[in-house]
Design an enzyme around this catalytic site. Structure first.
Site, PDB file in Angstrom:
ATOM      1  N   GLY A 134     -14.256 -20.447  43.063  1.00  0.00           N
ATOM      2  CA  GLY A 134     -13.037 -20.596  42.272  1.00  0.00           C
ATOM      3  C   GLY A 134     -13.311 -20.409  40.795  1.00  0.00           C
ATOM      4  N   GLU A 167     -14.227  -4.677  30.325  1.00  0.00           N
ATOM      5  CA  GLU A 167     -14.024  -5.091  28.937  1.00  0.00           C
ATOM      6  C   GLU A 167     -15.021  -6.172  28.535  1.00  0.00           C
ATOM      7  OE1 GLU A 167     -10.613  -3.013  30.411  1.00  0.00           O
ATOM      8  OE2 GLU A 167     -11.655  -4.758  31.208  1.00  0.00           O
ATOM      9  N   SER A 225     -12.018 -14.567  46.477  1.00  0.00           N
ATOM     10  CA  SER A 225     -12.477 -13.837  47.659  1.00  0.00           C
ATOM     11  C   SER A 225     -12.743 -14.779  48.823  1.00  0.00           C
ATOM     12  CB  SER A 225     -13.764 -13.067  47.341  1.00  0.00           C
ATOM     13  OG  SER A 225     -13.560 -12.161  46.287  1.00  0.00           O
ATOM     14  N   GLU A 283     -24.926 -13.231  40.697  1.00  0.00           N
ATOM     15  CA  GLU A 283     -24.018 -12.225  41.263  1.00  0.00           C
ATOM     16  C   GLU A 283     -24.433 -10.827  40.844  1.00  0.00           C
ATOM     17  OE1 GLU A 283     -19.245 -11.115  41.442  1.00  0.00           O
ATOM     18  OE2 GLU A 283     -19.933 -12.745  40.164  1.00  0.00           O
TER      19      GLU A 283
END
Length: 389
Positions: A130, A373, A164, A247
């Site tokens: 989250g 970005e 996800s 990640e």
């Protein structure tokens, strides 16, 4: 100059290839350009494959056997990632458990939480993470989901989005604001939230590709035991940075080899459609090949520095570059298909709509793991040393 791995590392590669040949299910061998699109978000074959990798020490090779590894060296880990990416074989179809939650629990969790890590890595427990919120996006410091300590529990209220696998997860590794009265980076904490807790509402989001791996998650007066706090109260930003590092750690390998597979597929597509002699097509394919080769060399350069104990600023650029290149490659595939490039039904176009579906998913690749970005800001300030605005 010797541009090759040493015999021990090549033996490691051959052992991996033998394992893949003996155990990899056919569903994982299709060389997909992206995950998802199955009738089930996490199909049974994927669960069994992840467990098999763990049980044989091939899930995270650098970890010890009890955590699904074999104490592999950094070079061997790179070879492992390279080989899987070259063949287009996924370790797992739910990234968060083994790549974010497991490593974060091992690094920051207490003994009870560390004990949850093997199940997260093996895939026995499905986790969602989250992070993103409607008004914060990739700017995690602006998250607004609140957790107020009330006795021996936190009361959580707020919303997460683009979460996800929330529709099939048992637990959420949830970033919350526990102190609104300090600078925004300093008031964040991480809670483990069971998704069957009263007050949790998970709503799937249908994507342009047809899949629904993402969801909105609403928290309304959700009671979470204080013992579910990961790390120190109000020190979640440190875990946030660790989570993102976990990640992104292997994404450059997957990204570069995904681009390489796409270029190979584009060459084959051009040949099938009689476009291989078109000078304009040849120029575009050659330019794509050059970019992939350059990114691969840059990735290896960064890894060489990283393996020797230095930072790898090159990898700050890799995620951005590979995500944007993959989108361009799939758009080129749609161009080569001509009128059929607008056909998204797999049964009515070539390669089961590989290029169309890949293009759609490629739009999301500019968001996951940190938006393009945000990546540009990181490169500007941390790599190039430009001043912050």
């Amino acid at each position: 100059m010797r541009l090759a791995w040493d015999p021990t590392d090549e033996a490691f590669r051959e052992e991996l290839r033998a394992f893949i040949n003996a155990h990899c299910p056919p569903q994982a061998r299709v060389g997909k350009d992206f995950l998802g699109g199955d009738d089930e978000i996490i199909p049974d074959w994927a669960r069994e494959w992840q467990a098999t990798l763990f049980d044989h020490g091939w899930m995270i090779p650098g970890y010890p056997p009890e955590l699904g590894g074999r104490n592999a060296t950094p070079v061997q880990t790179l070879i492992y990632l390279e080989e899987l990416a070259r063949q287009g074989i996924p370790r797992s179809v739910h990234f968060g458990g083994y790549a974010i939650v497991g490593p974060s629990l091992l690094e920051f969790g207490n003994d009870e939480q560390k004990a949850m890590a093997p199940a997260a890595i093996r895939g026995d427990t499905v986790w969602c993470v989250g992070m993103s919120e409607p008004d914060a996006g990739s700017d995690l410091a602006n998250l607004q989901t609140r957790a107020v300590l009330d006795g021996d529990s936190f009361i959580v209220n707020g919303q997460k989005v683009w979460t996800s696998y929330a529709t099939v997860a048992q637990k959420c590794f949830c970033y919350v604001r526990t102190n609104p009265n300090v600078p925004k980076h300093k008031g964040i904490s991480v809670l483990i939230i069971d998704l069957d807790t009263p007050g949790v509402d998970v709503r799937p989001l249908r994507q342009i590709s047809g899949g629904s791996e993402f969801a909105e998650v609403f928290f309304t007066d959700v009671v979470v035991p204080a013992s579910n706090l990961v790390g120190e109260l109000d020190n979640g930003w440190r875990i946030t940075m660790g989570s993102l590092a976990h990640e992104r750690g292997g994404l450059w390998v997957e990204g570069v080899f995904g681009c390489q597979r796409a270029v190979e597929g584009l060459v084959a597509l051009a040949e099938r459609r009689g476009l291989a002699g078109d000078p304009a097509v040849r120029r575009r394919l050659a330019a794509a090949y050059e970019r992939v080769a350059s990114l691969k060399a840059l990735g290896y350069k960064g890894f060489a520095g990283f393996a020797q104990g230095s930072s790898a600023p090159e990898h700050s650029y890799m995620k951005l570059a590979t995500a944007e290149l993959r989108r361009e490659l799939f758009e080129l595939g749609m161009d080569l298909l001509g009128p059929y490039g607008a056909v998204v039904e797999p049964a009515f176009t070539e390669e089961r709509a590989r290029w169309q579906q890949g293009f759609f998913v490629g739009l999301a690749a500019n968001i996951g793991g940190g938006t393009s970005e945000i990546q540009r800001n990181t490169v500007a300030t941390r790599v190039l040393g430009l001043p912050k605005s």
